[in-house]
Design an enzyme around this catalytic site. Structure first.
Site, short mmCIF file in Angstrom:
data_model
loop_
_atom_site.label_atom_id
_atom_site.label_comp_id
_atom_site.label_asym_id
_atom_site.label_seq_id
_atom_site.Cartn_x
_atom_site.Cartn_y
_atom_site.Cartn_z
N THR A 128 -21.69 -14.73 9.46
CA THR A 128 -21.57 -13.95 10.21
C THR A 128 -21.57 -14.33 11.76
O THR A 128 -22.71 -14.74 11.99
CB THR A 128 -22.22 -12.67 10.23
OG1 THR A 128 -22.11 -11.82 9.04
CG2 THR A 128 -21.82 -11.53 11.40
N PHE A 137 -19.02 -9.32 2.90
CA PHE A 137 -19.20 -7.69 2.94
C PHE A 137 -20.22 -7.57 1.91
O PHE A 137 -20.33 -6.56 1.02
CB PHE A 137 -18.36 -6.71 3.02
CG PHE A 137 -17.23 -6.91 3.90
CD1 PHE A 137 -17.56 -6.44 5.30
CD2 PHE A 137 -16.08 -7.48 3.80
CE1 PHE A 137 -16.39 -6.81 6.38
CE2 PHE A 137 -15.13 -7.77 4.79
CZ PHE A 137 -15.55 -7.36 5.93
N LYS A 188 -15.93 -7.52 10.60
CA LYS A 188 -17.23 -7.74 10.20
C LYS A 188 -18.54 -6.99 11.06
O LYS A 188 -19.24 -6.40 10.76
CB LYS A 188 -17.86 -9.24 10.03
CG LYS A 188 -19.15 -9.59 9.77
CD LYS A 188 -19.50 -9.00 8.42
CE LYS A 188 -21.00 -9.12 7.99
NZ LYS A 188 -21.66 -9.10 6.86
N ASN A 213 -20.51 -3.49 9.96
CA ASN A 213 -21.76 -3.53 9.99
C ASN A 213 -22.78 -2.43 11.19
O ASN A 213 -23.52 -1.63 10.89
CB ASN A 213 -22.62 -4.89 9.99
CG ASN A 213 -22.89 -5.56 8.61
OD1 ASN A 213 -22.25 -4.70 7.62
ND2 ASN A 213 -23.48 -6.63 8.67
N HIS A 217 -28.17 8.49 4.05
CA HIS A 217 -29.56 8.82 3.42
C HIS A 217 -30.47 8.49 4.49
O HIS A 217 -30.58 7.30 5.00
CB HIS A 217 -29.77 8.07 2.07
CG HIS A 217 -30.93 8.35 1.56
ND1 HIS A 217 -30.58 9.48 0.40
CD2 HIS A 217 -32.30 8.27 1.49
CE1 HIS A 217 -31.88 9.62 -0.02
NE2 HIS A 217 -32.92 9.05 0.55
N CYS A 237 -29.34 -8.18 8.27
CA CYS A 237 -27.88 -8.19 9.01
C CYS A 237 -27.65 -6.88 9.71
O CYS A 237 -27.49 -7.23 10.87
CB CYS A 237 -26.95 -7.60 7.72
SG CYS A 237 -27.05 -9.06 6.20
#
Ligand code: UGA
Length: 438
Positions: free
Chosen positions: A122, A153, A208, A212, A255, A264
């Protein structure tokens, strides 16, 4: 079958190398760290990742996967070279790409024919241009290459599955030839009709970070909703469920918990926030997600402090779960770190247990009382905090837990315990965004 080299044997490099060899290609995984390569050659996998052992073993046995420290030769021998080295967070929040730059120079020096150079790490948007520049500077006159950005991913804990059965493959390539070569690399997925997106390099790099950062934002959002639920007598699980039933929202990553961790989301949110400021188009939403996440971690420590009467001194706390999520031994940016720090600073003692991450946490806190079962960690404690939703904590016997604790007090930061049962057993408890059982 293609000859492929993957440089970097971290979890991205190893999973990618194993996965690509499983697609039938001949893969060499290269790394400068000799001890890592030596253990891989001896069949030892240096990281915990479900399914990785058998993936590697199967392909080594089939003669499709090997490991080397001879990076120059590995580059010379390959048609496609994947860069999968680390890009840690630098001091200014931006990702540090010095390892990528050094690999680019090595590739340039060893460019003995046309090759596709593909970055999986990344990297900040724009790194593709820098890698190409460095290769061109160091390559021989007749050197020839195309550059591709192919972001990963993969989720830790299900990285092998994510690699072999991805939702999509993003290939950022300016040349049609390079795109076709990459499509061959991923041909089993293409045959299975997995979407393959052909974009330019900057778009692939952006996808990417955007993905994220959005997931991190979604978690921070539901955590704030949970906190508000506590104030207004609403239940966040029902709220999240109903929100998720709207196809436009989706139930995933809704959640609530103690704040996201790992290698990450924290790093990538900082990187895109830093980049956006540098480019003069700040991403206020991501700044907010970062602040909310830090606050959520702090909020958990305050919840525990309240449960033990406002003072940690001379209290023994059992911490169940150290990893930033289940099925990994990775504790980087885990909310358990903030929790342990707060307890120690407040003069308390910690008994810690994680099914596999005790060793990793010793790097951060060498002197905790590390235990080899939840029962030992909870024995004679003033309170227990569940920090990771390992299955074995979901099923723990509350009767037994109560019988071994000094005082039946529990903070369930992952909302995995039944509130009815906690109440039935007489626990003093707290969790995140739920209506407490009366
Ligand atoms: C994340 C992404 O999910 C991957 O798609 C991406 O490839 C990877 O980063 C990467 O960039 O390499 P990972 O960090 O392994 O994967 O873990 P996640 O499963 O995404 O979880 C991250 C954190 O968010 C964990 O602390 C988890 O507990 C937390 N989380 C996740 C929540 O608090 N709530 C949720 O609903 C989901």
């Amino acid at each position: 079958m293609k000859k492929i080299t993957v440089i970097g044997t971290g979890y991205v490099g190893l999973v990618s190398g194993g996965g690509i060899s499983d697609f039938g290609h001949n893969v060499t995984c290269a790394d400068i760290v000799e001890s890592k390569i030596k253990s891989l050659q001896e069949g030892e996998i240096p990281i915990y990742e479900p399914g990785l052992n058998s993936l590697v073993e199967r392909n080594v046995t089939a003669g499709r996967l090997s490991f080397t420290t001879n990076i120059d030769k590995a580059i010379q021998d390959a048609e496609v070279i994947f860069i999968a080295v680390g890009t840690p967070q630098g001091e200014n929040g931006e990702a540090n790409i010095s390892a990528v730059e050094s690999v680019a120079r090595s590739i340039g020096k060893n460019l003995n024919g046309y090759k596709v150079i593909c970055t999986k790490s990344t990297v900040p948007i724009g790194t593709g241009d820098r890698v190409c520049e460095l290769i061109r500077e160091s390559m021989p006159e007749n050197g020839e290459f195309d550059y591709v950005s192919n972001p990963e991913f993969l989720r830790e804990g299900s990285a092998v599955k994510d690699f072999l059965w991805p939702d999509r493959v993003v290939i950022g390539a300016t040349s049609e030839k390079a795109f076709e070569i990459m499509r061959d690399v991923y041909s089993p997925l293409y045959v299975n009709e997995k979407p393959m997106l052909h974009t330019n390099v900057a778009t692939a790099e952006m996808i990417k970070y955007a993905a994220n950062a959005f997931l991190a934002l979604k978690i921070s959002y539901i955590n704030e909703v949970a906190n508000l639920c506590e104030q207004v007598g609403a239940d966040v699980h029902q709220v999240a469920k109903a929100m998720g039933q709207d196809g436009r929202i989706s139930p995933k990553f809704l959640h609530p918990g103690p704040g996201y961790g790992g290698s990450c989301f924290p790093k990538d949110t900082h990187a895109i926030a830093a980049l956006s400021k540098k480019k003069g188009t700040p991403m206020n939403t991501i700044d907010a997600a970062i602040i909310t996440n830090n606050n959520q971690k702090k909020r958990m420590t305050e919840k525990l402090l309240n449960l033990v009467g406002g003072d940690f001194s001379n209290k023994t706390i059992g911490i169940l779960g150290l990893a930033f999520k289940p099925n990994t031994d990775d504790v980087r940016e885990s909310s358990s770190i903030d929790m342990i720090q707060a307890i120690l600073e407040g003069g308390g003692m910690v008994n810690a247990f994680d099914p596999i991450a005790n060793e990793s946490m010793k790097l951060f806190f060498p002197n905790l009382n590390y235990c080899d079962s939840w029962e030992t960690a909870c024995n004679n404690t003033d309170a227990v905090a569940i920090m990771t939703e390992w299955n074995e904590f979901r099923g723990l016997s509350l009767g037994e837990l109560k019988s071994i604790m000094k005082s039946p007090t529990i903070l369930d930061t992952r909302n995995i315990l039944s509130m009815e049962k906690l109440k039935e057993h007489g626990f003093k408890y707290d969790n995140v965004g739920r209506i407490k059982a009366l």
